[in-house]
Design a protein around this motif. Structure first.
Motif, PDB file in Angstrom:
ATOM      1  N   TYR A   1      19.647  51.344 -62.737  1.00  0.00           N
ATOM      2  CA  TYR A   1      20.792  49.985 -62.058  1.00  0.00           C
ATOM      3  C   TYR A   1      20.574  49.803 -61.052  1.00  0.00           C
ATOM      4  O   TYR A   1      20.036  49.967 -59.887  1.00  0.00           O
ATOM      5  CB  TYR A   1      21.417  51.102 -61.509  1.00  0.00           C
TER       6      TYR A   1
ATOM      7  N   ILE B   1      19.537  47.508 -66.107  1.00  0.00           N
ATOM      8  CA  ILE B   1      18.198  46.737 -66.177  1.00  0.00           C
ATOM      9  C   ILE B   1      18.000  48.332 -67.529  1.00  0.00           C
ATOM     10  O   ILE B   1      17.367  49.099 -67.626  1.00  0.00           O
ATOM     11  CB  ILE B   1      17.171  46.270 -64.966  1.00  0.00           C
TER      12      ILE B   1
ATOM     13  N   PRO C   1      28.880  42.369 -58.718  1.00  0.00           N
ATOM     14  CA  PRO C   1      28.595  43.595 -59.958  1.00  0.00           C
ATOM     15  C   PRO C   1      27.198  43.824 -59.779  1.00  0.00           C
ATOM     16  O   PRO C   1      26.824  42.557 -59.638  1.00  0.00           O
ATOM     17  CB  PRO C   1      29.315  42.962 -60.686  1.00  0.00           C
TER      18      PRO C   1
ATOM     19  N   SER D   1      23.877  45.797 -62.365  1.00  0.00           N
ATOM     20  CA  SER D   1      24.116  45.448 -63.585  1.00  0.00           C
ATOM     21  C   SER D   1      22.615  46.597 -64.109  1.00  0.00           C
ATOM     22  O   SER D   1      22.133  47.756 -62.995  1.00  0.00           O
ATOM     23  CB  SER D   1      23.119  44.025 -63.953  1.00  0.00           C
TER      24      SER D   1
ATOM     25  N   GLY E   1      24.249  45.365 -57.223  1.00  0.00           N
ATOM     26  CA  GLY E   1      24.581  43.994 -56.804  1.00  0.00           C
ATOM     27  C   GLY E   1      23.876  43.196 -55.515  1.00  0.00           C
ATOM     28  O   GLY E   1      24.141  44.076 -53.917  1.00  0.00           O
TER      29      GLY E   1
END
Length: 434
Positions: free
Chosen positions: A92, A104, A100, A102, A95
């Motif tokens: 994780y 990966i 926000p 995201s 942001g």
């Protein structure tokens, strides 16, 4: 924050992040082999659990805990345990500036129980089962990790010894009728001796002697039979049996045969003759070491030590997996005393990197005198030996062989009289790591 996420991602993708694993946890595959129910291990190994695959491979390699000894199966399981697997892990990334976050997905390479790690675990098992705490504390990761394995190793010691001694069915001594055919009978005698079947070993040895007489093919049997006679308190028989055997015996009997002869002289209350024999054995050992060192152009250095002379001989050879003997040290000028010293380096995980151990050997015990983090100079070795010889209680640890014979035959023959029977082919020359 982006920089932090990039670092994490880079570590995951390159396997470059180093995670410090607790040594006790790291030894879990070995502990599983020693403690977990075999049925459960087999089930887990069959479903791809690589720690269980190592555990079963260890048991199959040595035929322990009811697992059939099967070197081919053991090697196959070892290959499966070390198979590289790649997993995908989500990371994780928070942001930035209210945006926000995201996920990966990064790939992580997991080698399982690699060949290098399996060799380390094998060596750890060796130190625990044979009771080598000084080396075990290093190889197993820490003294606490070594101690954690001790209770489960005790039960395996007897099993491993029995497995190592297992062989073909016993040989009836009377079924051998000529000296040329005593090879199988000698092997049977050695196995019986290892299982402490003294009666069976004596019968086999007596048959070899009866068939071969004073011939060289009977020398091993004579040494064995003399050892058994000493254990029975019959020094006269032991000395008579040794009469045809050269003094000192040739390779591979070496120093052990002569030490049996010396024990027989002591048992017959002939201390002066025993002292003369010890002095001759020590001189033969030193001559053998010097002859081979000069032939191979290895360094020999002498130092005064108290009223005697310390002879330091470069002697690179591999003693055990990951244990490299580097120097042999003997004392010249101390009549009737048998003691020698070894400088070894204990590598780890297939590397020569490791500590340097200075050990003393006499017939009763091995004492670790000093552990050096860097290769000691001859001056440092000499100084430490002087301190030890002034007070022999000044040692880090001591090891005495369990189950030593009641006859007081020397328990460390190759170490107290090196060069006589222990100088076979050098399996791996030591080379310093640059």
């Amino acid at each position: 924050m982006k920089k932090f996420a990039a670092v994490i991602l880079g570590c995951m993708m390159t396997a470059g992040c180093v995670t410090v694993v607790d040594p006790v946890t790291r030894n879990l595959p070995l502990k599983m082999a020693m403690t977990e129910p075999v049925d459960a291990l087999e089930t887990r190994a069959a479903t791809g659990d690589r720690q269980a695959q190592y555990a079963v491979s260890f048991l199959a390699a040595h035929g322990l805990r009811g697992v059939t000894r099967d070197p081919i199966r053991a090697e196959g399981l070892r290959a499966q345990a070390g198979q590289m697997k790649t997993t995908t892990q989500p990371i994780y990334v928070p942001g930035v500036n209210g945006g926000p976050g995201s996920l990966i997905y990064a790939q992580h390479a997991d080698p399982g129980v690699s060949d290098t790690e399996a060799r380390r675990l094998d060596l750890c098992a060796f130190t625990v089962i044979l009771g080598q705490p000084a080396m075990g504390g290093q190889v197993c990761g820490s003294p606490a990790a070594y101690i954690d394995l001790l209770p489960s190793a005790v039960a395996l010691r007897a099993q491993m010894a029995e497995s190592a001694q297992a062989g073909p069915p016993p040989v009836d001594p009377q079924s051998i009728s000529e000296c040329a055919a005593v090879e199988s009978l000698w092997s049977d005698a050695a196995r019986r001796m290892g299982r402490n079947d003294r009666v069976g070993a004596a019968l086999a040895a007596d048959r070899i002697i009866a068939l071969c007489g004073q011939d060289e093919r009977a020398w091993h049997a004579r040494v064995m039979r003399a050892t058994l006679a000493l254990a029975d308190g019959d020094g006269g028989l032991a000395l008579a049996l040794m009469e045809p055997v050269p003094s000192p015996p040739p390779y591979p009997i070496g120093a052990y045969g002569e030490l049996v002869r010396i024990a027989a002289l002591n048992a017959l209350s002939r201390p002066d003759e025993a002292a003369m024999a010890r002095t001759a054995l020590a001189a033969a050992s030193l001559a053998a070491l010097k002859t081979k060192a000069n032939f191979e152009t290895r360094n020999i250095e002498t130092r005064p030590l108290d009223t005697a002379t310390l002879v330091i001989i470069d002697r690179p050879r591999q003693s055990f997996p990951n244990i490299y003997s580097l120097k042999t040290l003997v004392i010249d000028g101390e009549p009737a005393r048998l003691e020698a010293y070894q400088l070894t380096r204990h590598g780890t995980a297939g590397s020569l990197e490791g500590s340097w151990f200075l050990d003393a050997f006499n017939c009763a015990e091995r004492a670790t005198i000093e552990i050096f983090e860097h290769e000691p100079t001859n001056d440092q070795i000499t100084a430490r030996l002087k301190v030890y010889r002034a007070n022999r209680a000044n040692a880090i640890s001591r090891t005495v062989i369990n189950g030593a014979t009641a006859s007081a035959v020397c328990q460390w023959p190759a170490q107290v009289a090196p060069g006589l029977g222990d100088d076979g082919e050098i399996r791996l020359e030591y080379r310093p790591v640059l």
